[in-house]
Motif scaffolding. Structure first.
Motif, PDB file in Angstrom:
ATOM      1  N   ASP A  70      -7.531  -5.561  -5.016  1.00 55.33           N
ATOM      2  CA  ASP A  70      -8.791  -4.889  -5.339  1.00 55.33           C
ATOM      3  C   ASP A  70      -8.744  -3.416  -4.885  1.00 55.33           C
ATOM      4  O   ASP A  70      -9.069  -2.493  -5.652  1.00 55.33           O
ATOM      5  N   LEU A  71      -8.309  -3.222  -3.660  1.00 56.73           N
ATOM      6  CA  LEU A  71      -8.240  -1.879  -3.062  1.00 56.73           C
ATOM      7  C   LEU A  71      -7.308  -0.967  -3.874  1.00 56.73           C
ATOM      8  O   LEU A  71      -7.643   0.187  -4.156  1.00 56.73           O
ATOM      9  N   ALA A 119     -14.652 -12.990  -0.497  1.00 58.55           N
ATOM     10  CA  ALA A 119     -15.265 -12.804   0.829  1.00 58.55           C
ATOM     11  C   ALA A 119     -16.258 -13.936   1.113  1.00 58.55           C
ATOM     12  O   ALA A 119     -16.345 -14.443   2.249  1.00 58.55           O
ATOM     13  N   TYR A 178     -15.682  -6.287   2.930  1.00 52.45           N
ATOM     14  CA  TYR A 178     -15.034  -7.483   2.371  1.00 52.45           C
ATOM     15  C   TYR A 178     -14.014  -8.061   3.377  1.00 52.45           C
ATOM     16  O   TYR A 178     -13.960  -9.257   3.601  1.00 52.45           O
ATOM     17  N   LEU A 179     -13.180  -7.162   3.932  1.00 53.21           N
ATOM     18  CA  LEU A 179     -12.152  -7.640   4.870  1.00 53.21           C
ATOM     19  C   LEU A 179     -12.652  -7.690   6.309  1.00 53.21           C
ATOM     20  O   LEU A 179     -11.933  -8.134   7.196  1.00 53.21           O
ATOM     21  N   TYR A 225      -7.521   3.190 -10.685  1.00 54.99           N
ATOM     22  CA  TYR A 225      -8.415   3.451 -11.829  1.00 54.99           C
ATOM     23  C   TYR A 225      -8.800   4.933 -11.958  1.00 54.99           C
ATOM     24  O   TYR A 225      -8.585   5.524 -13.032  1.00 54.99           O
ATOM     25  N   VAL A 266      -9.047   0.097  -7.156  1.00 54.26           N
ATOM     26  CA  VAL A 266     -10.126   1.107  -7.083  1.00 54.26           C
ATOM     27  C   VAL A 266      -9.556   2.512  -6.877  1.00 54.26           C
ATOM     28  O   VAL A 266     -10.246   3.499  -7.138  1.00 54.26           O
ATOM     29  N   LEU A 267      -8.300   2.620  -6.433  1.00 51.54           N
ATOM     30  CA  LEU A 267      -7.648   3.934  -6.352  1.00 51.54           C
ATOM     31  C   LEU A 267      -6.902   4.248  -7.654  1.00 51.54           C
ATOM     32  O   LEU A 267      -6.936   5.378  -8.146  1.00 51.54           O
ATOM     33  N   TRP A 302     -21.232  -4.780  -2.471  1.00 49.62           N
ATOM     34  CA  TRP A 302     -20.847  -5.017  -3.872  1.00 49.62           C
ATOM     35  C   TRP A 302     -21.705  -4.165  -4.813  1.00 49.62           C
ATOM     36  O   TRP A 302     -21.192  -3.498  -5.717  1.00 49.62           O
ATOM     37  N   LEU A 357     -14.095  -6.112  -8.359  1.00 52.66           N
ATOM     38  CA  LEU A 357     -15.037  -5.963  -7.231  1.00 52.66           C
ATOM     39  C   LEU A 357     -15.865  -7.238  -7.060  1.00 52.66           C
ATOM     40  O   LEU A 357     -16.121  -7.692  -5.939  1.00 52.66           O
ATOM     41  N   THR A 358     -16.267  -7.831  -8.179  1.00 52.75           N
ATOM     42  CA  THR A 358     -17.060  -9.065  -8.120  1.00 52.75           C
ATOM     43  C   THR A 358     -16.188 -10.225  -7.641  1.00 52.75           C
ATOM     44  O   THR A 358     -16.634 -11.078  -6.854  1.00 52.75           O
ATOM     45  N   ALA A 385      -7.305 -11.672   2.090  1.00 50.95           N
ATOM     46  CA  ALA A 385      -6.744 -10.369   2.478  1.00 50.95           C
ATOM     47  C   ALA A 385      -5.844  -9.847   1.354  1.00 50.95           C
ATOM     48  O   ALA A 385      -5.925  -8.668   0.980  1.00 50.95           O
ATOM     49  N   THR A 423     -12.596  -2.802 -13.192  1.00 52.36           N
ATOM     50  CA  THR A 423     -12.962  -2.481 -11.802  1.00 52.36           C
ATOM     51  C   THR A 423     -14.104  -3.391 -11.367  1.00 52.36           C
ATOM     52  O   THR A 423     -14.078  -3.974 -10.273  1.00 52.36           O
ATOM     53  N   MET A 424     -15.110  -3.541 -12.218  1.00 54.19           N
ATOM     54  CA  MET A 424     -16.270  -4.365 -11.884  1.00 54.19           C
ATOM     55  C   MET A 424     -15.876  -5.845 -11.737  1.00 54.19           C
ATOM     56  O   MET A 424     -16.386  -6.541 -10.865  1.00 54.19           O
ATOM     57  N   LEU A 450       0.836  -1.204   0.000  1.00 53.07           N
ATOM     58  CA  LEU A 450       0.000   0.000   0.000  1.00 53.07           C
ATOM     59  C   LEU A 450       0.873   1.257   0.000  1.00 53.07           C
ATOM     60  O   LEU A 450       0.568   2.232  -0.689  1.00 53.07           O
ATOM     61  N   HIS A 476      -8.060  -8.812  -1.606  1.00 51.51           N
ATOM     62  CA  HIS A 476      -8.756  -7.540  -1.358  1.00 51.51           C
ATOM     63  C   HIS A 476      -7.779  -6.359  -1.468  1.00 51.51           C
ATOM     64  O   HIS A 476      -8.174  -5.265  -1.874  1.00 51.51           O
ATOM     65  N   GLY A 498     -13.674  -9.880  -5.636  1.00 51.87           N
ATOM     66  CA  GLY A 498     -13.509  -9.651  -4.195  1.00 51.87           C
ATOM     67  C   GLY A 498     -14.705 -10.172  -3.413  1.00 51.87           C
ATOM     68  O   GLY A 498     -14.558 -10.751  -2.328  1.00 51.87           O
ATOM     69  N   LEU A 499     -15.901  -9.983  -3.987  1.00 50.29           N
ATOM     70  CA  LEU A 499     -17.117 -10.518  -3.350  1.00 50.29           C
ATOM     71  C   LEU A 499     -17.017 -12.038  -3.240  1.00 50.29           C
ATOM     72  O   LEU A 499     -17.304 -12.623  -2.187  1.00 50.29           O
TER      73      LEU A 499
END
Lengths: 189, 90
Positions: free
Chosen positions: A175-176, A79, B52-53, A182, A179-180, B11, A72-73, A169, A68-69, A31, A172, A75-76
């Motif tokens: 993913d995180l 989870a 998510y986390l 993009y 999203v920044l 989501w 995100l999917t 983790a 991005t989509m 990060l 994600h 990542g879902l």
């Protein structure tokens, strides 16, 4: 977060995070590295406004949005894999992990198509400062997606709750960062 | 663990925000869509961490670390984008 994840001990504050504390050392380091990339990109934009505007005009914002989509999917799904592992449903956990991985492969497919499109226009990493940073940032991120896919595969092979939390983790984090990345690279102009 | 409903809501919200930020960026350029896109990115980042986390139920210290880190990145990027050209002018 589970009691299980807090049972490591000896890692100080990192014991309060889900999964293996060592993974969090990696995540926090990544990060910071990407944060430095984002600030460097923003400063370069101020120094070369015309070059960055021209470079960004050549990017496909929709492809970036689709990616991005996809992430995100994905990542879902990761989870949901952790939830399934916590419920002791290994089969469902593996299925969600496979889904997360497939969406990750889809992300790489879109990214490769984007790179191929640029290459066909004669655009490469040495075209100008904008594209040097573009390829460094998106390429470094794509390398993390590939590593994430390997980690998800290992978790699917040995799907304990700790492994699932650790793998998710990392996923994600990938993913995180996207999203920044993009909006900074594709949208802000 | 967050429930399936909570995960799906997060989501859906993030997908909607992505669509909105694309639309805002395609419709216009400049400070307003840039701020909207960065705010959407920041919010999505926090949702990934919180839902998510599952850090939303975690240690308050870590929550503060991640909020401060993401907000710092967003403010720096936007600040440089909005104020940089004024400073860079000869």
């Amino acid at each position: 977060m589970t009691d299980h994840s807090e049972a490591h001990g000896g890692w100080g504050a990192l014991d309060h995070l889900p999964g293996n504390p060592l993974m969090w050392v990696l995540i926090l380091s990544e990060l910071v590295v990407f944060g430095a990339f984002f600030v460097a990109f923003s400063v370069s934009r101020v120094l070369h406004p015309a070059m960055f505007l021209a470079g960004q005009a050549k990017l496909d914002r929709l492809a970036g949005g689709v990616n991005t989509m996809l992430l995100l999917t994905s990542g879902l799904a990761a989870a949901l894999a952790v939830s399934a592992c916590a419920a002791g449903d290994t089969r469902r956990c593996r299925r969600w992990l496979a889904g997360a991985g497939l969406l990750g492969v889809g992300f790489l497919g879109v990214k490769l198509a984007e790179y191929a499109g640029k290459a066909s226009q004669g655009i490469g990493i040495d075209t100008d400062t904008f594209f040097t940073l573009f390829y460094l940032m998106t390429g470094f991120h794509a390398a993390h997606v590939i590593l994430g896919l390997v980690i998800l595969a290992v978790v699917a092979w040995k799907p304990s709750l700790e492994n699932a939390e650790t793998g998710a983790a990392f996923w994600h984090m990938v993913d995180l960062i996207w999203v920044l990345l993009y909006p900074i690279v594709y949208l802000i102009r | 663990m967050p429930s399936r409903t909570t995960l799906l809501r997060a989501w859906g919200l993030m997908m909607g925000l992505t669509a909105l930020s694309i639309w805002a960026a395609v419709s216009d350029e400049g400070p307003a869509p840039a701020t909207a896109a960065m705010a959407a990115g920041l919010f999505k980042g926090l949702l990934i961490l919180w839902v998510y986390l599952n850090l939303g139920r975690g240690n308050p210290g870590w929550k503060a670390v991640f909020i401060v880190f993401l907000a710092t990145i967003a403010v720096l990027v936007l600040g440089i984008f909005l104020l940089g050209p004024l400073v860079a002018k000869p």
